[in-house]
Write a protein that holds these residues in place. Structure first.
Motif, PDB file in Angstrom:
ATOM      1  N   LEU A 241       0.841  -1.192   0.000  1.00 21.65           N
ATOM      2  CA  LEU A 241       0.000   0.000   0.000  1.00 21.65           C
ATOM      3  C   LEU A 241       0.880   1.246   0.000  1.00 21.65           C
ATOM      4  O   LEU A 241       0.663   2.179  -0.762  1.00 21.65           O
ATOM      5  CB  LEU A 241      -0.895  -0.021   1.234  1.00 21.65           C
ATOM      6  CG  LEU A 241      -1.845   1.149   1.347  1.00 21.65           C
ATOM      7  CD1 LEU A 241      -2.927   1.040   0.306  1.00 21.65           C
ATOM      8  CD2 LEU A 241      -2.451   1.210   2.727  1.00 21.65           C
ATOM      9  N   ASP A 242       1.906   1.227   0.866  1.00 21.37           N
ATOM     10  CA  ASP A 242       2.798   2.381   0.926  1.00 21.37           C
ATOM     11  C   ASP A 242       3.488   2.610  -0.407  1.00 21.37           C
ATOM     12  O   ASP A 242       3.613   3.719  -0.883  1.00 21.37           O
ATOM     13  CB  ASP A 242       3.848   2.182   2.025  1.00 21.37           C
ATOM     14  CG  ASP A 242       3.282   2.521   3.389  1.00 21.37           C
ATOM     15  OD1 ASP A 242       2.272   3.249   3.427  1.00 21.37           O
ATOM     16  OD2 ASP A 242       3.834   2.063   4.389  1.00 21.37           O
ATOM     17  N   GLY A 243       3.941   1.504  -1.009  1.00 21.62           N
ATOM     18  CA  GLY A 243       4.655   1.599  -2.273  1.00 21.62           C
ATOM     19  C   GLY A 243       3.779   2.149  -3.386  1.00 21.62           C
ATOM     20  O   GLY A 243       4.247   2.823  -4.299  1.00 21.62           O
ATOM     21  N   MET A 244       2.489   1.840  -3.301  1.00 24.69           N
ATOM     22  CA  MET A 244       1.601   2.229  -4.388  1.00 24.69           C
ATOM     23  C   MET A 244       0.889   3.541  -4.127  1.00 24.69           C
ATOM     24  O   MET A 244       0.218   4.066  -4.990  1.00 24.69           O
ATOM     25  CB  MET A 244       0.549   1.139  -4.596  1.00 24.69           C
ATOM     26  CG  MET A 244       1.147  -0.133  -5.125  1.00 24.69           C
ATOM     27  SD  MET A 244      -0.136  -1.281  -5.587  1.00 24.69           S
ATOM     28  CE  MET A 244      -0.899  -0.421  -6.936  1.00 24.69           C
ATOM     29  N   ARG A 245       1.047   4.045  -2.907  1.00 27.85           N
ATOM     30  CA  ARG A 245       0.244   5.194  -2.516  1.00 27.85           C
ATOM     31  C   ARG A 245       0.427   6.388  -3.461  1.00 27.85           C
ATOM     32  O   ARG A 245      -0.532   6.945  -3.962  1.00 27.85           O
ATOM     33  CB  ARG A 245       0.596   5.608  -1.098  1.00 27.85           C
ATOM     34  CG  ARG A 245      -0.474   6.410  -0.418  1.00 27.85           C
ATOM     35  CD  ARG A 245       0.083   7.005   0.849  1.00 27.85           C
ATOM     36  NE  ARG A 245       0.600   6.018   1.760  1.00 27.85           N
ATOM     37  CZ  ARG A 245      -0.128   5.407   2.691  1.00 27.85           C
ATOM     38  NH1 ARG A 245      -1.382   5.668   2.789  1.00 27.85           N
ATOM     39  NH2 ARG A 245       0.424   4.537   3.504  1.00 27.85           N
ATOM     40  N   ALA A 246       1.702   6.709  -3.718  1.00 22.39           N
ATOM     41  CA  ALA A 246       1.973   7.879  -4.556  1.00 22.39           C
ATOM     42  C   ALA A 246       1.439   7.629  -5.966  1.00 22.39           C
ATOM     43  O   ALA A 246       0.893   8.516  -6.614  1.00 22.39           O
ATOM     44  CB  ALA A 246       3.459   8.160  -4.589  1.00 22.39           C
ATOM     45  N   TRP A 247       1.593   6.399  -6.428  1.00 22.41           N
ATOM     46  CA  TRP A 247       1.191   6.072  -7.791  1.00 22.41           C
ATOM     47  C   TRP A 247      -0.324   6.069  -7.935  1.00 22.41           C
ATOM     48  O   TRP A 247      -0.873   6.464  -8.958  1.00 22.41           O
ATOM     49  CB  TRP A 247       1.779   4.704  -8.139  1.00 22.41           C
ATOM     50  CG  TRP A 247       1.451   4.245  -9.508  1.00 22.41           C
ATOM     51  CD1 TRP A 247       2.013   4.695 -10.669  1.00 22.41           C
ATOM     52  CD2 TRP A 247       0.481   3.277  -9.858  1.00 22.41           C
ATOM     53  NE1 TRP A 247       1.447   4.040 -11.721  1.00 22.41           N
ATOM     54  CE2 TRP A 247       0.502   3.168 -11.261  1.00 22.41           C
ATOM     55  CE3 TRP A 247      -0.403   2.486  -9.140  1.00 22.41           C
ATOM     56  CZ2 TRP A 247      -0.318   2.306 -11.957  1.00 22.41           C
ATOM     57  CZ3 TRP A 247      -1.228   1.626  -9.828  1.00 22.41           C
ATOM     58  CH2 TRP A 247      -1.180   1.536 -11.227  1.00 22.41           C
ATOM     59  N   ALA A 248      -1.001   5.608  -6.876  1.00 22.02           N
ATOM     60  CA  ALA A 248      -2.449   5.414  -6.969  1.00 22.02           C
ATOM     61  C   ALA A 248      -3.234   6.706  -6.860  1.00 22.02           C
ATOM     62  O   ALA A 248      -4.440   6.717  -7.005  1.00 22.02           O
ATOM     63  CB  ALA A 248      -2.912   4.441  -5.898  1.00 22.02           C
TER      64      ALA A 248
END
Lengths: 339, 342
Positions: A183-190
């Motif tokens: 979730l953290d890894g994708m947060r900026a992307w999402a």
């Protein structure tokens, strides 16, 4: 509208004003995107920042923040606008969007897997993961859709795409809940945002988007026949399989590229294809170029709004497109009827 | 990208709210509470006023379940037998393996670790607690409170989440555990740590700080004066940088203001810039942003804070304060140096 509307032989003369108007509006959107932002800069200051060799804050804002952001808006807007038009043409479904065939779901799922199990982050990794996932899922949708006696048809493809999207979304949310690092890894992307754009990443994606656009231009004339139904289009000599494969490839390149760069931006493809059909009529040779102009026009306008509506903060542009897209869609459907 | 919309948004929202000061608006029962009733010599039975009603603790509790970070920290420092405790935020978010809070002496085994994001009533029931401490339980709601109250008396906040100061919260927990005197000592220790640091670092008084969390293209900066983080900073003598605090506009979280990176020039005058991040990617985006990256403050007075510091700073409890001061010392030293010219 016009008596010629609905025929494949739309005179060029009629399309020129639309395209010219679209270009002018797009030019205005680009100017706004460079001139308007959270930090208020005067016209003179903006021009000086653009032309001068200064290294002050306004030069940084204009040259290193707003210009790359505008470029990103142009690229992703064009890609998503054309992808929306292609998907709607392919499925003969005016409510289709790049998500409907599972393209976006595949891209998102693949990125999640990459982040969860391989620890991959950053645009480069997301790009390839997005392409891979989009292509894999699209092929899978086609294979499943082709099972059975009746063969592939748009309705079946849509059903398979929607079902697969739901399954992948379920697994993906399970993964993100089980593994908060994902979730953290994708947060900026999402977030679906044009902010913090990396010009290097945009440059990296441009060739893929151009390839997708070239494919789109190539298949566009066949869509007028496709619109008349499978049997009639076959009798007109259109190779439907080739059209479908090329369209899917184009949509994969366009959606995968745009999504890898800016994350999911809702409603843009849907909105743009609708407006394009409203403006250009049913001829796909005009719908695609109009979508190509409208995509970045709508996205850049939404992004300019996103920078000022919650001043001194900003919204992710995806929030604005979703906010604008839904009511606009309702208005369009009410105005035109559910065709 | 419909796949990402709901589950991710919900989870992101939950994480975001957790990491960063909520509660300024969370006020389930705003009426002034009646004075608390004490009976018996040892203080028990004891009635405490919670936001959702009164609760009576019949005798000094032995087995304690702690659902907030302050609850674990204070109960553990008071020597209570903590049989169930929320795990550290670092371990919830997968950043660290250690479920103990960094400022708490590791809880003696056996202890059942609980997820602070999701209160599991059944799991808590199996622990057979005598009291459930939830003065800082950020995912508690009235329904769960009622369920928990059927298991054991629940001691939660009096007015709303993160409304009480660290010392008030510690005294409340101390009272519930029958260890009020010891709780007062913890408060004194925390206050002494603050005074000692202020003596050690002259010039903090009137110094300006910015504390924010980086998100997509914006920094969410703490500006409200009544927020616990701001109160902690004000206890050190620091004020939020007026250039940012006086901006019009609202933040993503109560008590904050969102500032676009284009406006980062405003950060330059702060004596120190503390930042925290929901993910490494946001940190990179912030540090590499063309406007932010060129700021002088980024080279000299920028202090990134890790997730445990950010969590503790959200509602600094008296046990955390000495540890927190130690972790902030570098940043605070920069304020002192800048203001005293040393």
């Amino acid at each position: 509208m016009t008596p010629t509307r609905g025929t494949a032989e739309r005179p060029l003369a009629r399309a020129v004003p639309y395209l010219t108007g679209g270009l002018l509006l797009l030019g205005a959107a680009v100017v706004c995107s460079v001139a308007i932002g959270s930090k208020a800069l005067g016209v003179g200051e903006t021009l000086q920042a653009l032309t001068g060799a200064g290294v002050d804050e306004s030069a940084t804002i204009v040259r290193e923040v707003r210009l790359p952001r505008t470029l990103l808006g142009l690229v992703t807007g064009a890609a998503l606008g054309v992808a929306g038009a292609l998907i709607q043409a392919l499925t003969r479904n005016p409510l289709a969007d790049p998500g409907i065939l599972g393209v976006s779901a595949g891209a998102g799922f693949s990125v999640t897997l990459g982040v969860a199990f391989l620890g991959l982050t950053g645009v480069q990794a997301h790009l390839w993961l997005a392409f891979l996932g989009a292509a894999a899922v699209t092929v899978l949708v086609y294979l499943v859709g082709a099972l059975g006696r009746s063969g592939t048809n748009p309705t079946r493809l849509v059903l398979v795409g929607v079902a697969l999207s739901a399954v992948l979304a379920g697994i993906q949310s399970g993964l993100t809940l089980l593994n908060p690092r994902v979730l953290d890894g994708m947060r900026a992307w999402a977030a679906g945002s044009l902010a913090g754009s990396d010009p290097e990443a945009t440059r990296h994606v441009i060739p893929f988007v151009l390839a997708g656009l070239a494919l789109a231009v190539w298949v566009a004339p066949a869509f007028n026949a496709v619109a008349m139904g499978e049997d009639l289009s076959r009798s007109l000599g259109v190779n439907l399989t080739v059209v479908r494969v090329l369209t899917v490839a184009a949509v994969t390149l366009l959606t995968g590229g745009a999504t890898a760069l800016a994350g999911p931006i809702m409603f843009l493809g849907l909105m743009v294809a609708h407006i394009a059909r409203y403006v250009a009529g049913p001829d796909h040779r005009w719908i695609l170029p109009v979508s190509l102009l409208l995509g970045p026009l709508v996205l850049l306008s939404a992004d300019v709004l996103a920078r000022v509506v919650v001043w001194p903060g900003e919204l992710p542009v995806g929030v604005v497109t979703a906010f604008l897209g839904a009511p606009l869609l309702i208005v369009l459907i009410r105005h035109r009827g559910p065709t | 990208m419909r796949l990402l919309r709901r589950p991710l948004t919900a989870a992101v929202g939950a994480f975001a709210a957790t990491l960063f000061l909520v509660g300024c608006t969370a006020s389930p029962a705003a009426e002034a509470p009646a004075p608390e009733v004490k009976a018996g010599q040892g203080g028990f039975p004891l009635t405490l006023h919670n936001a959702w009603g009164d609760v009576t603790i019949q005798k000094e509790p032995r087995r304690v379940v702690a659902l907030g970070y302050s609850d674990v920290a204070v109960a553990s420092a008071l020597g209570a037998e903590v049989v169930g405790s929320v795990q550290s935020f670092g371990s919830v978010s997968g950043l660290s393996q250690d479920r103990n809070l960094p400022y708490v002496t590791p809880l003696p085994e056996p202890v059942t670790w609980l997820n602070p994001m999701d209160i599991n009533v059944e799991q808590i029931a199996t622990l057979k607690p005598d009291v459930i401490l939830a003065t800082a339980a950020y995912s508690l709601n009235e329904q769960t409170y009622e369920l928990l109250n059927d298991i054991a008396p629940v001691v939660t906040y009096e007015k709303g989440l993160y409304q009480a100061s660290g010392p008030d919260e510690a005294r409340r927990i101390g009272r519930a555990l029958g260890k009020e005197t010891a709780a007062r000592e913890l408060v004194t220790k925390s206050e002494q740590a603050v005074s000692a640091l202020r003596e050690e670092l002259p010039g903090l008084d009137g110094g300006t700080y910015l504390y924010g969390q980086a998100r997509a293209g914006v920094a969410v900066m703490v500006v409200a004066k009544d927020n616990l983080t701001a109160k902690f900073m004000s206890g050190l003598g620091l004020v939020p940088l007026p250039a940012v605090a006086n901006l019009r506009g609202k933040g993503s979280v109560p008590g904050t203001i969102d500032v676009s990176y284009e406006q980062a020039g405003l950060f330059e005058d702060a004596d120190v810039l503390f930042m925290t991040y929901q993910s490494d990617q946001y940190r990179q985006q912030f540090e590499k942003d063309p406007v932010v990256g060129k700021l002088g403050i980024m080279k000299s007075r920028y202090v990134p804070l890790d997730i445990e510091v950010a969590t503790a700073l959200q509602a600094p409890n008296v046990v955390a304060v000495p540890w927190l001061l130690d972790r902030l010392r570098d940043g605070l030293g920069k304020v002192s140096a800048r203001r005293t010219g040393s």
